[in-house]
Design a protein around this motif. Sequence first.
Motif, PDB file in Angstrom:
ATOM      1  N   THR A 202      38.634  -7.992  45.875  1.00  0.00           N
ATOM      2  CA  THR A 202      38.994  -9.409  46.001  1.00  0.00           C
ATOM      3  C   THR A 202      40.024  -9.644  47.109  1.00  0.00           C
ATOM      4  OG1 THR A 202      38.769  -9.408  43.595  1.00  0.00           O
ATOM      5  CG2 THR A 202      39.659 -11.404  44.592  1.00  0.00           C
ATOM      6  N   THR A 203      41.091  -8.842  47.091  1.00  0.00           N
ATOM      7  CA  THR A 203      42.170  -9.045  48.054  1.00  0.00           C
ATOM      8  C   THR A 203      41.702  -8.772  49.482  1.00  0.00           C
ATOM      9  OG1 THR A 203      43.951  -8.738  46.477  1.00  0.00           O
ATOM     10  CG2 THR A 203      44.415  -8.056  48.731  1.00  0.00           C
TER      11      THR A 203
ATOM     12  N   TYR B 108      43.843 -15.047  34.897  1.00  0.00           N
ATOM     13  CA  TYR B 108      42.672 -14.869  34.031  1.00  0.00           C
ATOM     14  C   TYR B 108      41.392 -15.003  34.860  1.00  0.00           C
ATOM     15  CZ  TYR B 108      40.333 -14.801  29.468  1.00  0.00           C
ATOM     16  OH  TYR B 108      39.580 -14.443  28.373  1.00  0.00           O
ATOM     17  N   GLY B 109      41.383 -14.257  35.983  1.00  0.00           N
ATOM     18  CA  GLY B 109      40.148 -14.109  36.763  1.00  0.00           C
ATOM     19  C   GLY B 109      39.358 -12.964  36.154  1.00  0.00           C
TER      20      GLY B 109
ATOM     21  N   VAL C  38      39.657  -9.679  36.678  1.00  0.00           N
ATOM     22  CA  VAL C  38      40.548  -8.599  36.243  1.00  0.00           C
ATOM     23  C   VAL C  38      41.355  -9.037  35.016  1.00  0.00           C
ATOM     24  CG1 VAL C  38      42.572  -7.227  36.932  1.00  0.00           C
ATOM     25  CG2 VAL C  38      40.644  -7.491  38.514  1.00  0.00           C
ATOM     26  N   GLY C  39      41.858 -10.252  35.044  1.00  0.00           N
ATOM     27  CA  GLY C  39      42.647 -10.756  33.916  1.00  0.00           C
ATOM     28  C   GLY C  39      41.827 -10.799  32.629  1.00  0.00           C
TER      29      GLY C  39
ATOM     30  N   ILE D 286      47.283 -20.519  36.930  1.00  0.00           N
ATOM     31  CA  ILE D 286      47.563 -21.704  37.747  1.00  0.00           C
ATOM     32  C   ILE D 286      46.320 -22.594  37.834  1.00  0.00           C
ATOM     33  CG2 ILE D 286      49.417 -20.750  39.161  1.00  0.00           C
ATOM     34  CD1 ILE D 286      46.195 -20.765  40.853  1.00  0.00           C
ATOM     35  N   ASP D 287      45.164 -22.038  37.489  1.00  0.00           N
ATOM     36  CA  ASP D 287      43.890 -22.756  37.628  1.00  0.00           C
ATOM     37  C   ASP D 287      43.483 -23.269  36.237  1.00  0.00           C
ATOM     38  OD1 ASP D 287      41.191 -23.403  37.643  1.00  0.00           O
ATOM     39  OD2 ASP D 287      40.607 -21.740  38.948  1.00  0.00           O
TER      40      ASP D 287
ATOM     41  N   CYS E 247      40.295 -21.510  34.598  1.00  0.00           N
ATOM     42  CA  CYS E 247      40.530 -20.176  34.020  1.00  0.00           C
ATOM     43  C   CYS E 247      41.474 -20.271  32.820  1.00  0.00           C
ATOM     44  CB  CYS E 247      41.093 -19.238  35.077  1.00  0.00           C
ATOM     45  SG  CYS E 247      39.941 -18.950  36.435  1.00  0.00           S
TER      46      CYS E 247
ATOM     47  N   THR F  80      47.711  -9.673  37.249  1.00  0.00           N
ATOM     48  CA  THR F  80      46.321  -9.429  37.684  1.00  0.00           C
ATOM     49  C   THR F  80      45.881 -10.506  38.674  1.00  0.00           C
ATOM     50  OG1 THR F  80      45.151 -10.883  36.111  1.00  0.00           O
ATOM     51  CG2 THR F  80      45.848  -8.771  35.249  1.00  0.00           C
TER      52      THR F  80
ATOM     53  N   GLY G 219      46.821  -5.737  40.071  1.00  0.00           N
ATOM     54  CA  GLY G 219      46.238  -6.346  41.272  1.00  0.00           C
ATOM     55  C   GLY G 219      46.399  -5.398  42.455  1.00  0.00           C
ATOM     56  N   HIS G 220      45.788  -5.740  43.582  1.00  0.00           N
ATOM     57  CA  HIS G 220      45.689  -4.741  44.660  1.00  0.00           C
ATOM     58  C   HIS G 220      47.029  -4.351  45.273  1.00  0.00           C
ATOM     59  CE1 HIS G 220      43.414  -2.305  47.447  1.00  0.00           C
ATOM     60  NE2 HIS G 220      44.294  -2.672  48.360  1.00  0.00           N
TER      61      HIS G 220
ATOM     62  N   LEU H 159      45.382   3.069  38.569  1.00  0.00           N
ATOM     63  CA  LEU H 159      45.152   4.208  39.458  1.00  0.00           C
ATOM     64  C   LEU H 159      46.411   5.048  39.643  1.00  0.00           C
ATOM     65  CD1 LEU H 159      42.792   2.079  41.415  1.00  0.00           C
ATOM     66  CD2 LEU H 159      42.247   4.495  41.192  1.00  0.00           C
TER      67      LEU H 159
HETATM   68  P1  NAI Z   1      40.336 -13.522  40.712  1.00  0.00           P
HETATM   69  O1  NAI Z   1      40.529 -14.419  41.864  1.00  0.00           O
HETATM   70  O2  NAI Z   1      39.059 -13.547  39.943  1.00  0.00           O
HETATM   71  O3  NAI Z   1      41.515 -13.716  39.646  1.00  0.00           O
HETATM   72  C1  NAI Z   1      42.854 -13.923  39.953  1.00  0.00           C
HETATM   73  C2  NAI Z   1      43.346 -15.049  39.035  1.00  0.00           C
HETATM   74  O4  NAI Z   1      44.763 -15.172  39.164  1.00  0.00           O
HETATM   75  C3  NAI Z   1      42.746 -16.414  39.393  1.00  0.00           C
HETATM   76  O5  NAI Z   1      42.119 -16.981  38.279  1.00  0.00           O
HETATM   77  C4  NAI Z   1      43.954 -17.237  39.849  1.00  0.00           C
HETATM   78  O6  NAI Z   1      43.841 -18.593  39.498  1.00  0.00           O
HETATM   79  C5  NAI Z   1      45.089 -16.560  39.111  1.00  0.00           C
HETATM   80  N1  NAI Z   1      46.414 -16.749  39.723  1.00  0.00           N
HETATM   81  C6  NAI Z   1      46.738 -16.837  41.037  1.00  0.00           C
HETATM   82  N2  NAI Z   1      48.058 -16.998  41.194  1.00  0.00           N
HETATM   83  C7  NAI Z   1      48.597 -17.000  39.944  1.00  0.00           C
HETATM   84  C8  NAI Z   1      49.923 -17.115  39.449  1.00  0.00           C
HETATM   85  N3  NAI Z   1      50.959 -17.291  40.268  1.00  0.00           N
HETATM   86  N4  NAI Z   1      50.109 -17.073  38.105  1.00  0.00           N
HETATM   87  C9  NAI Z   1      49.064 -16.921  37.249  1.00  0.00           C
HETATM   88  N5  NAI Z   1      47.779 -16.797  37.672  1.00  0.00           N
HETATM   89  C10 NAI Z   1      47.550 -16.834  39.007  1.00  0.00           C
HETATM   90  O7  NAI Z   1      40.598 -12.044  41.273  1.00  0.00           O
HETATM   91  P2  NAI Z   1      40.192 -10.664  40.543  1.00  0.00           P
HETATM   92  O8  NAI Z   1      38.865 -10.239  41.004  1.00  0.00           O
HETATM   93  O9  NAI Z   1      40.487 -10.808  39.111  1.00  0.00           O
HETATM   94  O10 NAI Z   1      41.229  -9.664  41.238  1.00  0.00           O
HETATM   95  C11 NAI Z   1      42.633  -9.751  41.011  1.00  0.00           C
HETATM   96  C12 NAI Z   1      43.345  -8.639  41.790  1.00  0.00           C
HETATM   97  O11 NAI Z   1      42.965  -7.373  41.255  1.00  0.00           O
HETATM   98  C13 NAI Z   1      42.984  -8.559  43.265  1.00  0.00           C
HETATM   99  O12 NAI Z   1      44.137  -8.160  43.995  1.00  0.00           O
HETATM  100  C14 NAI Z   1      41.939  -7.481  43.322  1.00  0.00           C
HETATM  101  O13 NAI Z   1      41.820  -6.926  44.605  1.00  0.00           O
HETATM  102  C15 NAI Z   1      42.485  -6.525  42.297  1.00  0.00           C
HETATM  103  N6  NAI Z   1      41.551  -5.572  41.674  1.00  0.00           N
HETATM  104  C16 NAI Z   1      42.113  -4.431  41.148  1.00  0.00           C
HETATM  105  C17 NAI Z   1      41.339  -3.491  40.532  1.00  0.00           C
HETATM  106  C18 NAI Z   1      41.955  -2.247  39.999  1.00  0.00           C
HETATM  107  O14 NAI Z   1      41.239  -1.293  39.695  1.00  0.00           O
HETATM  108  N7  NAI Z   1      43.260  -2.193  39.810  1.00  0.00           N
HETATM  109  C19 NAI Z   1      39.877  -3.670  40.388  1.00  0.00           C
HETATM  110  C20 NAI Z   1      39.399  -4.927  40.905  1.00  0.00           C
HETATM  111  C21 NAI Z   1      40.219  -5.827  41.523  1.00  0.00           C
END
Ligand code: NAI
Length: 479
Positions: A204-205, A267-268, A270-271, A290-291, A294, A321, A346-347, A394
Amino acid sequence: TRNGIEFAVADLEAAEFGRKEIRLAEHEMPGLMALRREYAEVYPLRGARVSGSLHMTVQTAVLIETLVALGAEVRWASCNIFSTQDHAAAAIVVGPHGTPEEPKGVPVFAWKGESLEEYWWCTERMLTWDGEGPNMILDDGGDATMLVHKGTEFEKAGVVPSPDEDTSDEFRVFLQLLSASVAADTGKWTKIGEGVRGVTEETTTGVLRLYQLAAAGELLFPAINVNDAVTKSKFDNRYGIRHSLIDGINRGTDVLIGGKVAVVCGYGDVGKGAAESLRGQGARVIVTEIDPICALQAAMDGYQVKKLENVLGEADIIITTTGNKDVVLVEHMARMKHQAILGNIGHFDNELDMAGLQRYPGIRRITIKPQVDEWVFPDGKSIIVLSEGRLLNLGNATGHPSFVMSNSFSNQVIAQIELFTKHEEYDKEVFRLPKKLDEKVAKIHLDALGGELTKLTKEQAEYIDVDVEGPFKTDHYRY
Ligand code: NAI
């Protein structure tokens, strides 16, 4: 260099253990093994020189050897300082037919616990080939892509900007590395940028960074957004996290999760996996978002939705997350409960204000063990921070398990073949893989689980306006 193979890993002697785990992982990665069989005689990646920046784990080892089986030459680095599994790195250097004395595998530059200087050195080595540069990049989080883009930009300008007060340590080290290479005036990064046919991005990042480059008209080569394949983000980001989040918390702390209050920020995909993982252990989970969409999903799934500042006094575990920065600030940390656990999945580590924590007046850091630190505030209260704020699944554990990564990495391999063989058909934009391929990846993994798929009749297919063989959904369907 040994036996003509350049490498920088912790210990080649760990290769035998790595090879055993790779062998077990292959059975759990049916998608990658099916691709090896499908292309056994074709070698679609013959001539590809793939520079890969992705957590050097056992699962990634199976990905690397799949790329090699399809004809590619590969060089690899990890995309995080803590995520390498040293035995997997060693096994990849040694290769299936080599020995530590006579390695026959792939150049890898990665070990668990790199410094930032070492991290960027590894990334540079991974992108530096003898003779011609890489012609493909496989990226996770976009650091390799950023190095090539910023390097090209600074070479054009002839200077590297000096860091200011706000520059993070990470970026400061990055700028130092580029200063040296831009001063040498070899045009190295410009040449690499021109030689690369495309990049396939895992997360995502990294995808966000690619869309920003494309919107600014600055993308140097076409990109495939692997993350937004349904069989990637709706599986790895969710079910992978459901497995590996609590794995990281358990290996890091061994604190009982049941009965505790856990806060999940974001709560995307990952959340959603994180919240489910903690609830599965019996935690009472609170979500911050924030959304409103979600947030409403979280509420409907039975979680409380709150602002972080209103739940600090009750949270035993806080996990970010969001893929956003400054989500848990040091003033939040100072208000957390004694020995509460704080981690990010998160990343990047900028979700947590680690810089602010380090600067907090009177703060003391007690390292309990690698990747587990107790930070003691002047009033005697302490919090436990996992993996220094870097992705804890990780850093404290071994990342997602093989089966889910087989989905993600099958998409990676398909995307590499697509851009390597058809790069002329792609503009310098960000693309997604066709749904048909997503369905193919899902089918392989469903079969491996013994799932039975119902077949549409011709009449049914006409009635819902799809082909009997798929794709079964429109592009705007959300799953
Ligand atoms: P996503 O975009 O689906 O979810 C992120 C959520 O965080 C969104 O719903 C957004 O509205 C919310 N958000 C943004 N700012 C916020 C804040 N200040 N307070 C509360 N909520 C907030 O993204 P996804 O796919 O869930 O990925 C999230 C992160 O995890 C990315 O950095 C991604 O690269 C990373 N990731 C890590 C993995 C791992 O193995 N550790 C695996 C897959 C993704």
